[in-house]
Design a protein around this motif. Structure first.
Motif, PDB file in Angstrom:
ATOM      1  N   ILE A 113       0.834  -1.205   0.000  1.00 27.28           N
ATOM      2  CA  ILE A 113       0.000   0.000   0.000  1.00 27.28           C
ATOM      3  C   ILE A 113       0.868   1.255   0.000  1.00 27.28           C
ATOM      4  O   ILE A 113       0.579   2.235  -0.701  1.00 27.28           O
ATOM      5  N   GLN A 114       1.942   1.237   0.774  1.00 25.63           N
ATOM      6  CA  GLN A 114       2.822   2.410   0.809  1.00 25.63           C
ATOM      7  C   GLN A 114       3.472   2.670  -0.547  1.00 25.63           C
ATOM      8  O   GLN A 114       3.611   3.826  -0.961  1.00 25.63           O
TER       9      GLN A 114
ATOM     10  N   ASN B 143       2.131   2.023  -3.286  1.00 30.59           N
ATOM     11  CA  ASN B 143       1.063   2.401  -4.205  1.00 30.59           C
ATOM     12  C   ASN B 143       0.523   3.811  -3.943  1.00 30.59           C
ATOM     13  O   ASN B 143      -0.358   4.286  -4.653  1.00 30.59           O
ATOM     14  N   ILE B 144       1.025   4.484  -2.905  1.00 29.96           N
ATOM     15  CA  ILE B 144       0.599   5.858  -2.627  1.00 29.96           C
ATOM     16  C   ILE B 144       1.158   6.781  -3.712  1.00 29.96           C
ATOM     17  O   ILE B 144       2.367   6.792  -3.962  1.00 29.96           O
TER      18      ILE B 144
ATOM     19  N   ASN C   2      -7.435  13.863  -2.752  1.00 28.69           N
ATOM     20  CA  ASN C   2      -6.629  13.026  -1.860  1.00 28.69           C
ATOM     21  C   ASN C   2      -7.480  12.104  -0.989  1.00 28.69           C
ATOM     22  O   ASN C   2      -6.976  11.559  -0.008  1.00 28.69           O
TER      23      ASN C   2
ATOM     24  N   VAL D 159      -6.023   8.723  -1.078  1.00 30.09           N
ATOM     25  CA  VAL D 159      -4.752   8.693  -0.340  1.00 30.09           C
ATOM     26  C   VAL D 159      -5.012   8.622   1.155  1.00 30.09           C
ATOM     27  O   VAL D 159      -4.298   7.919   1.893  1.00 30.09           O
ATOM     28  N   ASP D 160      -6.035   9.348   1.630  1.00 31.49           N
ATOM     29  CA  ASP D 160      -6.382   9.281   3.057  1.00 31.49           C
ATOM     30  C   ASP D 160      -6.787   7.861   3.456  1.00 31.49           C
ATOM     31  O   ASP D 160      -6.443   7.392   4.542  1.00 31.49           O
TER      32      ASP D 160
ATOM     33  N   GLN E  69      -5.742   5.121   2.022  1.00 24.93           N
ATOM     34  CA  GLN E  69      -4.499   4.351   2.051  1.00 24.93           C
ATOM     35  C   GLN E  69      -3.745   4.574   3.359  1.00 24.93           C
ATOM     36  O   GLN E  69      -3.270   3.617   3.982  1.00 24.93           O
ATOM     37  N   GLU E  70      -3.642   5.825   3.772  1.00 30.09           N
ATOM     38  CA  GLU E  70      -2.902   6.135   4.993  1.00 30.09           C
ATOM     39  C   GLU E  70      -3.608   5.564   6.224  1.00 30.09           C
ATOM     40  O   GLU E  70      -2.944   5.079   7.154  1.00 30.09           O
TER      41      GLU E  70
ATOM     42  N   PRO F   7      -6.011   5.229  -5.890  1.00 30.91           N
ATOM     43  CA  PRO F   7      -6.368   6.373  -5.042  1.00 30.91           C
ATOM     44  C   PRO F   7      -6.809   7.595  -5.833  1.00 30.91           C
ATOM     45  O   PRO F   7      -7.585   8.408  -5.340  1.00 30.91           O
TER      46      PRO F   7
END
Length: 265
Positions: free
Chosen positions: A151-152, A154-155, A163, A166-167, A169-170, A256
């Motif tokens: 996942i990191q 893929n950010i 975003n 992205v949020d 994902q985080e 994302p």
């Protein structure tokens, strides 16, 4: 007439080396992605089912705290069992043990009579659960690290706006990191249990007439068995929660932003 500069052989070699390194990095990322997707699709749900069935059917997880202590006492020799029997009275020492005379240039030491030859073994039921739990914890750490790295990687790059994916994902990475930290904490707790029990055993051997030391070992074993059951159940719950979180948000995790569309299925 201007002369053409000769190509630098060192620069060409460095360029070729960079291309090779980039190709290896891309291959590594592809491997991480494939392993992570396999973990989410197959390993996590399989672990949920396997851990749930084990927790329900394995008799080691069905004992009460009193049963664990009773099973422990059944394995003790008569001399040790007398110490842990609450109704038995251990003789109170009437005299303090003498210190051995120090050798020339040495310091005084406690003689062997200051400590008992009483053997207090480990609780085998607790150790069996610890061995099983450690094996499962290592598998979880490896699985979580792989999915988190995927996942990191893929950010997307940082941009203004758009975003929301992205949020997600985080947030998912944070949940995976929390699961990883809990697994390391559970492994550390096993070490702390044996360290605390070893100190109590030494005290019990040195002061067998004090019932508090004897009972503290019993209560520590009871508490550790309950902790092992709870940790094993939490493993199942963590796999279930992570699998549910990732599958529900797979579209945003893999894509994302609309401009970075990449199909993984």
């Amino acid at each position: 007439m201007a002369t053409k500069s000769k190509p630098d052989p060192h620069s060409a070699a460095q360029l070729q080396q960079r291309k090779q390194m980039l190709a290896e990095i891309n291959q590594m990322q592809d491997d991480v992605r494939a392993n992570a997707l396999e973990a989410v699709r197959d390993k996590m749900p399989q672990k949920v089912v396997a851990l749930h069935n084990t927790f329900i059917t394995d008799p080691r997880f069905s004992y009460t705290g009193e049963q664990i202590i009773a099973r422990y006492k059944e394995r003790l020799c008569p001399e040790t069992l007398a110490i842990f029997n609450e109704t038995s009275e251990c003789p109170h020492p009437t005299k303090k043990p003498r210190l051995a005379k120090p050798e020339s240039g040495g310091s005084s030491t406690v003689p062997s009579s200051a400590s008992s030859d009483l053997v207090i073994p480990c609780n085998q039921d607790v150790m069996d659960l610890q061995a099983e739990l450690k094996k499962e914890l290592l598998v979880m750490i490896e699985t979580v690290c792989c999915v988190k790295l995927w996942i990191q990687l893929n950010i997307p790059r940082i941009e203004d706006g758009n975003n929301f994916g992205v949020d997600i994902q985080e947030d998912t990475v944070s949940e995976l990191g929390r699961a990883e930290d809990n697994a390391y904490t559970a492994m550390e707790d096993i070490y702390k249990y044996h360290l605390a029990r070893g100190k109590l055993v030494v005290k019990c051997q040195k002061y067998p007439h004090l019932s508090d030391y004897r009972m503290s070992i019993i209560e520590l074993d009871r508490k550790e068995y309950i902790n092992m059951r709870y940790a094993y159940r939490e493993l199942r719950n963590t796999y279930a929660i992570l699998h549910d979180l990732i599958t529900k948000n797979m579209e945003k995790i893999t894509t994302p932003r609309n401009s970075n569309r990449d199909h993984f299925f």
